[in-house]
Every structure is written in structure tokens, then in C-alpha cells.
Scaffold this motif. Structure first.
Motif, PDB file in Angstrom:
ATOM      1  N   THR A  48       0.312 -28.628   0.924  1.00  0.00           N
ATOM      2  CA  THR A  48      -0.183 -27.360   1.491  1.00  0.00           C
ATOM      3  C   THR A  48       0.419 -26.129   0.820  1.00  0.00           C
ATOM      4  O   THR A  48       0.217 -25.013   1.279  1.00  0.00           O
ATOM      5  CB  THR A  48       0.037 -27.246   3.028  1.00  0.00           C
ATOM      6  N   LEU A  49       1.143 -26.312  -0.277  1.00  0.00           N
ATOM      7  CA  LEU A  49       1.707 -25.203  -1.043  1.00  0.00           C
ATOM      8  C   LEU A  49       1.213 -25.313  -2.475  1.00  0.00           C
ATOM      9  O   LEU A  49       0.997 -26.411  -2.983  1.00  0.00           O
ATOM     10  CB  LEU A  49       3.239 -25.266  -1.030  1.00  0.00           C
ATOM     11  N   VAL A  50       1.029 -24.184  -3.115  1.00  0.00           N
ATOM     12  CA  VAL A  50       0.586 -24.186  -4.510  1.00  0.00           C
ATOM     13  C   VAL A  50       1.704 -23.646  -5.385  1.00  0.00           C
ATOM     14  O   VAL A  50       2.078 -22.474  -5.284  1.00  0.00           O
ATOM     15  CB  VAL A  50      -0.689 -23.336  -4.684  1.00  0.00           C
ATOM     16  N   THR A  51       2.257 -24.514  -6.212  1.00  0.00           N
ATOM     17  CA  THR A  51       3.289 -24.089  -7.160  1.00  0.00           C
ATOM     18  C   THR A  51       2.615 -23.399  -8.344  1.00  0.00           C
ATOM     19  O   THR A  51       1.391 -23.494  -8.527  1.00  0.00           O
ATOM     20  CB  THR A  51       4.079 -25.299  -7.690  1.00  0.00           C
ATOM     21  N   ASP A  53       2.878 -24.324 -11.367  1.00  0.00           N
ATOM     22  CA  ASP A  53       2.322 -25.389 -12.216  1.00  0.00           C
ATOM     23  C   ASP A  53       0.935 -25.822 -11.725  1.00  0.00           C
ATOM     24  O   ASP A  53       0.028 -26.043 -12.530  1.00  0.00           O
ATOM     25  CB  ASP A  53       3.257 -26.597 -12.248  1.00  0.00           C
ATOM     26  N   GLU A  54       0.783 -25.929 -10.404  1.00  0.00           N
ATOM     27  CA  GLU A  54      -0.520 -26.300  -9.854  1.00  0.00           C
ATOM     28  C   GLU A  54      -1.546 -25.180 -10.095  1.00  0.00           C
ATOM     29  O   GLU A  54      -2.697 -25.439 -10.452  1.00  0.00           O
ATOM     30  CB  GLU A  54      -0.411 -26.593  -8.349  1.00  0.00           C
ATOM     31  N   TYR A  55      -1.084 -23.948  -9.898  1.00  0.00           N
ATOM     32  CA  TYR A  55      -1.950 -22.779 -10.118  1.00  0.00           C
ATOM     33  C   TYR A  55      -2.392 -22.708 -11.579  1.00  0.00           C
ATOM     34  O   TYR A  55      -3.568 -22.510 -11.890  1.00  0.00           O
ATOM     35  CB  TYR A  55      -1.156 -21.524  -9.731  1.00  0.00           C
TER      36      TYR A  55
HETATM   37 CA   LIG Z   1       1.311 -28.397  -3.875  1.00  0.00          CA
END
Ligand SMILES: [Ca+2]
Ligand SMILES: [Ca+2]
Length: 96
Positions: A48-51, A53-55
């Protein structure tokens, strides 16, 4: 002889690509948007979090998809013919 600089087409591409991607994102197109309504599309590990790296990975996929659209013959480079076609399709054709 007047030499045309190469930065102008690159700048034009950057501006237009950003505008096109933003437009697609605002209008909810899937796959090419700069933004997505669904955080889960970026949250690859589903915490449920966007790092960053994911972004970054999400936007890299969109950037690659945009590049692949420009690279009509899929030879992994955008040539002048492909670029000119892109500009013409989007009403930004070169004038001589
Ligand atoms: Ca994440
Ligand atoms: Ca090509």
C-alpha cells in the motif's frame, strides 16, 4: 549555411511526449498515463506504499511504451521518418 541544432527536436519531443502522457493520464487511459487512479498499479509489492523505485519502474514502463509507439518499425531507434510521421499525425509537422 544555417545549421539546425539537434536540441530543438529533442526538446519538442520531450514537451510533446510529456503533454501527451499527461493528457492520457488525466483522461484515464491505461498503460500510457503519467498518473494512475489506482495506486496498486505502481505498488508492485502490494504494501500500500509506493517507493521511488516502484514509481520509477511504473513510469519507465510508460516511457518504453511511448518509445515503442514512436519506433514504428521496432528497430529500437527513432529515425527521422518515424519522427516526422509522429509530428504530422499530431499536427506538428515540420515546415521548411
Ligand atoms: Ca510498495
Ligand atoms: Ca525505428
Amino acid at each position: 549555411m544555417k545549421k539546425t541544432t539537434t536540441i530543438l527536436p529533442v526538446l519538442a519531443f520531450a514537451i510533446f511526449a510529456a503533454a501527451a502522457l499527461a493528457f492520457a493520464g488525466i483522461h484515464g487511459a491505461d498503460g500510457f498515463g503519467m498518473f494512475t487512479k489506482d495506486l496498486g498499479e505502481m505498488d508492485t509489492n502490494a504494501d500500500t506504499l509506493v517507493t521511488f523505485d516502484e514509481y520509477e519502474a511504473f513510469h519507465s514502463r510508460n516511457l518504453k511504451a511511448a518509445f515503442d509507439m514512436l519506433d514504428a518499425n521496432s528497430d529500437n531507434v527513432i529515425d527521422d521518418e518515424e519522427w516526422t510521421q509522429f509530428l504530422n499525425v499530431h499536427g506538428m509537422g515540420k515546415t521548411m
